[in-house]
Design a protein around this motif. Structure first.
Motif, PDB file in Angstrom:
ATOM      1  N   ASN A   1     -19.812  10.220  -1.025  1.00 11.84           N
ATOM      2  CA  ASN A   1     -21.032   9.520  -0.771  1.00 11.84           C
ATOM      3  C   ASN A   1     -22.022  10.077  -0.255  1.00 11.84           C
ATOM      4  OD1 ASN A   1     -22.487   7.157   0.637  1.00 11.84           O
ATOM      5  ND2 ASN A   1     -21.657   6.279  -0.976  1.00 11.84           N
ATOM      6  N   GLY A   2     -23.236   9.751  -0.588  1.00 15.37           N
ATOM      7  CA  GLY A   2     -24.485  10.507  -0.282  1.00 15.37           C
ATOM      8  C   GLY A   2     -25.645   9.455   0.352  1.00 15.37           C
ATOM      9  N   THR A   3     -25.193   8.160   0.486  1.00 13.92           N
ATOM     10  CA  THR A   3     -26.340   7.076   0.860  1.00 13.92           C
ATOM     11  C   THR A   3     -25.880   6.241   2.142  1.00 13.92           C
ATOM     12  OG1 THR A   3     -25.565   5.734  -0.544  1.00 13.92           O
ATOM     13  CG2 THR A   3     -27.105   6.972  -1.321  1.00 13.92           C
ATOM     14  N   LEU A   4     -24.536   6.240   2.323  1.00 15.02           N
ATOM     15  CA  LEU A   4     -24.114   5.322   3.401  1.00 15.02           C
ATOM     16  C   LEU A   4     -24.177   5.742   4.663  1.00 15.02           C
ATOM     17  CD1 LEU A   4     -22.264   2.740   3.555  1.00 15.02           C
ATOM     18  CD2 LEU A   4     -20.226   3.861   4.179  1.00 15.02           C
ATOM     19  N   LYS A   5     -24.928   5.065   5.594  1.00 18.75           N
ATOM     20  CA  LYS A   5     -25.673   5.389   6.882  1.00 18.75           C
ATOM     21  C   LYS A   5     -24.682   4.862   8.033  1.00 18.75           C
ATOM     22  CE  LYS A   5     -30.275   6.436   5.668  1.00 18.75           C
ATOM     23  NZ  LYS A   5     -31.534   6.067   5.837  1.00 18.75           N
ATOM     24  N   ILE A   6     -24.174   3.433   7.872  1.00 21.37           N
ATOM     25  CA  ILE A   6     -23.556   2.837   8.820  1.00 21.37           C
ATOM     26  C   ILE A   6     -22.194   2.429   8.259  1.00 21.37           C
ATOM     27  CG2 ILE A   6     -23.513   0.803  10.279  1.00 21.37           C
ATOM     28  CD1 ILE A   6     -26.473   1.029  10.424  1.00 21.37           C
ATOM     29  N   LEU A   7     -21.024   2.652   9.019  1.00 23.23           N
ATOM     30  CA  LEU A   7     -19.581   2.317   8.471  1.00 23.23           C
ATOM     31  C   LEU A   7     -19.000   1.705   9.762  1.00 23.23           C
ATOM     32  CD1 LEU A   7     -17.544   2.013   6.583  1.00 23.23           C
ATOM     33  CD2 LEU A   7     -16.693   4.374   6.903  1.00 23.23           C
ATOM     34  N   ASN A   8     -18.554   0.355   9.582  1.00 22.04           N
ATOM     35  CA  ASN A   8     -17.790  -0.334  10.605  1.00 22.04           C
ATOM     36  C   ASN A   8     -16.473  -0.738  10.099  1.00 22.04           C
ATOM     37  OD1 ASN A   8     -16.702  -2.003  12.768  1.00 22.04           O
ATOM     38  ND2 ASN A   8     -18.811  -3.118  12.738  1.00 22.04           N
ATOM     39  N   LEU A   9     -15.400  -0.060  10.952  1.00 22.81           N
ATOM     40  CA  LEU A   9     -13.933  -0.391  10.472  1.00 22.81           C
ATOM     41  C   LEU A   9     -13.190  -0.606  11.804  1.00 22.81           C
ATOM     42  CD1 LEU A   9     -13.424   3.033   8.201  1.00 22.81           C
ATOM     43  CD2 LEU A   9     -13.922   0.435   7.452  1.00 22.81           C
ATOM     44  N   ALA A  10     -13.932  -1.112  12.375  1.00 21.75           N
ATOM     45  CA  ALA A  10     -13.151  -1.812  13.638  1.00 21.75           C
ATOM     46  C   ALA A  10     -12.037  -2.766  13.316  1.00 21.75           C
ATOM     47  CB  ALA A  10     -14.166  -2.583  14.607  1.00 21.75           C
ATOM     48  N   GLY A  11     -10.909  -2.864  14.045  1.00 21.94           N
ATOM     49  CA  GLY A  11      -9.555  -3.766  13.768  1.00 21.94           C
ATOM     50  C   GLY A  11      -9.117  -3.750  12.593  1.00 21.94           C
ATOM     51  N   ASN A  12      -8.681  -2.542  12.031  1.00 22.39           N
ATOM     52  CA  ASN A  12      -8.180  -2.313  10.803  1.00 22.39           C
ATOM     53  C   ASN A  12      -6.853  -1.648  10.953  1.00 22.39           C
ATOM     54  OD1 ASN A  12      -9.763  -3.377   8.434  1.00 22.39           O
ATOM     55  ND2 ASN A  12     -11.499  -2.264   9.881  1.00 22.39           N
ATOM     56  N   ARG A  13      -6.517  -1.450  12.046  1.00 22.86           N
ATOM     57  CA  ARG A  13      -4.854  -0.734  12.088  1.00 22.86           C
ATOM     58  C   ARG A  13      -4.969   0.699  11.559  1.00 22.86           C
ATOM     59  NH1 ARG A  13      -0.703  -5.850   9.965  1.00 22.86           N
ATOM     60  NH2 ARG A  13      -1.433  -7.162  11.654  1.00 22.86           N
ATOM     61  N   LEU A  14      -5.898   1.123  12.028  1.00 20.13           N
ATOM     62  CA  LEU A  14      -6.092   2.846  11.888  1.00 20.13           C
ATOM     63  C   LEU A  14      -5.317   3.630  12.656  1.00 20.13           C
ATOM     64  CD1 LEU A  14      -9.611   2.875  10.533  1.00 20.13           C
ATOM     65  CD2 LEU A  14      -7.682   2.363   8.870  1.00 20.13           C
ATOM     66  N   THR A  15      -4.574   4.719  12.486  1.00 19.94           N
ATOM     67  CA  THR A  15      -3.869   5.439  13.051  1.00 19.94           C
ATOM     68  C   THR A  15      -4.473   6.839  13.167  1.00 19.94           C
ATOM     69  OG1 THR A  15      -2.270   6.221  11.629  1.00 19.94           O
ATOM     70  CG2 THR A  15      -1.819   3.893  12.658  1.00 19.94           C
ATOM     71  N   ASP A  16      -3.447   7.668  14.039  1.00 23.11           N
ATOM     72  CA  ASP A  16      -4.095   9.220  14.073  1.00 23.11           C
ATOM     73  C   ASP A  16      -4.069   9.852  12.735  1.00 23.11           C
ATOM     74  OD1 ASP A  16      -4.198   9.044  16.932  1.00 23.11           O
ATOM     75  OD2 ASP A  16      -1.996   9.799  17.038  1.00 23.11           O
ATOM     76  N   ASN A  17      -3.236   9.282  11.606  1.00 19.99           N
ATOM     77  CA  ASN A  17      -3.222   9.848  10.445  1.00 19.99           C
ATOM     78  C   ASN A  17      -4.650   9.741   9.854  1.00 19.99           C
ATOM     79  OD1 ASN A  17      -0.687  11.069  10.591  1.00 19.99           O
ATOM     80  ND2 ASN A  17       0.256   9.163   9.905  1.00 19.99           N
ATOM     81  N   GLU A  18      -5.202   8.595   9.791  1.00 21.96           N
ATOM     82  CA  GLU A  18      -6.213   8.027   9.327  1.00 21.96           C
ATOM     83  C   GLU A  18      -7.577   8.975   9.916  1.00 21.96           C
ATOM     84  OE1 GLU A  18      -3.270   6.285   7.886  1.00 21.96           O
ATOM     85  OE2 GLU A  18      -3.952   5.203   9.848  1.00 21.96           O
TER      86      GLU A  18
END
Length: 457
Positions: free
Chosen positions: A289-306
């Protein structure tokens, strides 16, 4: 006189009259007269019951005699000429059943024949028409198929073909309409395929508005997939907020769609339980992706692998400025990997790792690996275990002059650690809002020469 002549005294006269068929003029008159005379003779010798059969036999005999003209006569030559003409294209129109019947009626009226006699004359004339033209129809063996019947059959066939062709063309028109409708409203078409009810607010805004907010709508994985189908080719949406919709694995579709999308600037997927698969797709999206500036992924059960996948994405990305990975399950390994990722990134300005499972080793590795980054001006390590001394934060402040905002509240810093961090801020010359002292129970006020900070309970 022979016995046959005695029984039929007029037989000789009948034979002479039958030869008159060869003569020009109306050939049916001699044959009709012979038929009358013979029928009268038979009627005198036979009973009334045998009258009809005798007439039929006599009629057949007369017709056979009429069909075989003597050689050399004018009738024979005319017959041969008509056969030669029939072998080619005949200019004479063949007699139809109506023509034969008209002749028979005229002959019957002229001679005063009865109904049966007129029918016999009609049969005789029909046989004569066969000799005159090879294309004439037979009135005895079969009924001719009229041109009207053939025309009706051809029309029926053509109408049948036209009906099929028109139905086929109608189907094509319907398909074209459906395709155009799908192009005009791809979201509703995607929902129909997935068997879900479209979100009216998204359907109304997706076609032309730049900001779409769908918080707490219960979209689920399929709802997210339908939105992803729109995002692949959408050119209007720049801000999309899907907070708290439990899209789970549906986030993977959004991640893949954003690899193609070139218009979305900000995406908020807070509290959607994305999990491993969707997390990996989101991280891989950063590579393309070449346009996205802000990405909010809070509270999504992401771990060390992700987190490791995000580290790789950050190294390749050149547009993302804000990344929020707070309230997940990232530990020390993930923190160390992210430090390595931002060391090669020169556009990221804000990184939020608050409310994860990072401890002292993780922070130490993050600080060590992020050395060299000069763009990140905001760090959030809230509610992670940084230790009492705060030496890692002291080191982070010393190695980066870009830091303007630092949140280390609730990180178990002791009074000594807070003092060390405060001195680092003073020597750093930063004017950032400093919240670390909120975790101290001993200090009420710390004064800096360049940045006075007031602490409240």
């Amino acid at each position: 006189m022979s016995e046959k002549e005695a029984l039929h005294p007029d037989l000789g006269e009948i034979a002479e009259q039958s030869n008159e068929v060869d003569r020009p003029g109306d050939a049916s008159a001699p044959a009709d007269k012979a038929l009358d005379d013979r029928s009268d003779a038979d009627g005198a010798l036979l009973g009334p019951d045998d009258d009809k059969s005798a007439k039929q036999r006599l009629s057949e005999g007369v017709r056979k005699d009429a069909k075989k003209p003597a050689k050399g006569t004018a009738a024979s030559k005319a017959t041969q000429g008509s056969r030669k003409a029939g072998s080619g294209k005949s200019s004479k129109k063949p007699n139809t059943k109506r023509d034969v019947d008209d002749k028979a009626d005229k002959a019957g009226k002229k001679k005063g024949q009865s109904g049966h006699e007129a029918e016999a004359a009609s049969d005789f004339n029909a046989e004569e028409s066969e000799v005159d033209g090879s294309n004439a129809y037979s009135t005895r063996d079969q009924e001719p198929s009229t041109n009207t019947d053939l025309f009706e059959n051809e029309i029926s066939d053509l109408m049948g073909e036209n009906v099929v062709e028109e139905e086929w063309e109608t189907d094509l028109e319907v398909d074209d309409i459906l395709k155009k409708k799908a192009q005009l409203n791809p979201y509703e078409s995607a929902c129909k395929v997935l068997g879900i009810v479209p979100a009216s607010s998204f359907a109304s805004k997706a076609s032309g508005q730049s900001e779409v907010i769908l918080k707490h709508r219960g979209l689920g994985p399929k709802g997210a997939q339908a939105i992803a189908d729109v995002l692949e080719s959408n050119t209007s949406i720049q801000y999309l907020d899907l907070t708290d919709n439990w899209i789970e694995s549906g986030g993977a579709h959004i991640g893949r769609a954003l690899q193609l999308n070139r218009f979305l600037v900000e995406l908020n997927l807070t509290d959607n339980r994305l999990g491993p698969e969707a997390g990996r797709e989101m991280a891989e999206m950063l590579t393309f992706n070449g346009t996205l500036k802000i990405l909010n992924l809070a509270g999504n059960r992401l771990t060390d692998n992700e987190a490791i996948h995000f580290s790789h994405g950050l190294k390749q990305n050149s547009t993302l400025q804000v990344l929020n990975l707070s309230h997940n399950q990232i530990g020390d390994i993930g923190a160390i990997a992210l430090g390595s990722g931002i060391s090669s990134n020169d556009v990221l300005k804000e990184l939020n790792l608050g409310w994860n499972h990072i401890r002292m080793k993780g922070i130490a590795g993050f600080v060590a690996n992020s050395r060299g980054n000069i763009t990140v001006n905001t760090y959030n390590f809230e509610k992670n275990g940084l230790g009492e001394t705060g030496s890692n934060i002291h080191q982070l402040l010393n190695q980066s002059a870009a830091i303007q905002y630092l949140n280390i509240s609730g990180t178990r810093l002791g009074d000594g650690g807070i003092t060390a961090v405060a001195k680092a801020i003073e020597s750093h010359g930063a004017t950032a809002l400093f919240k670390a002292l909120q975790s101290s129970s001993g200090l009420k006020h710390v004064g800096f020469k360049t940045c006075p900070v007031s602490i409240c309970d």
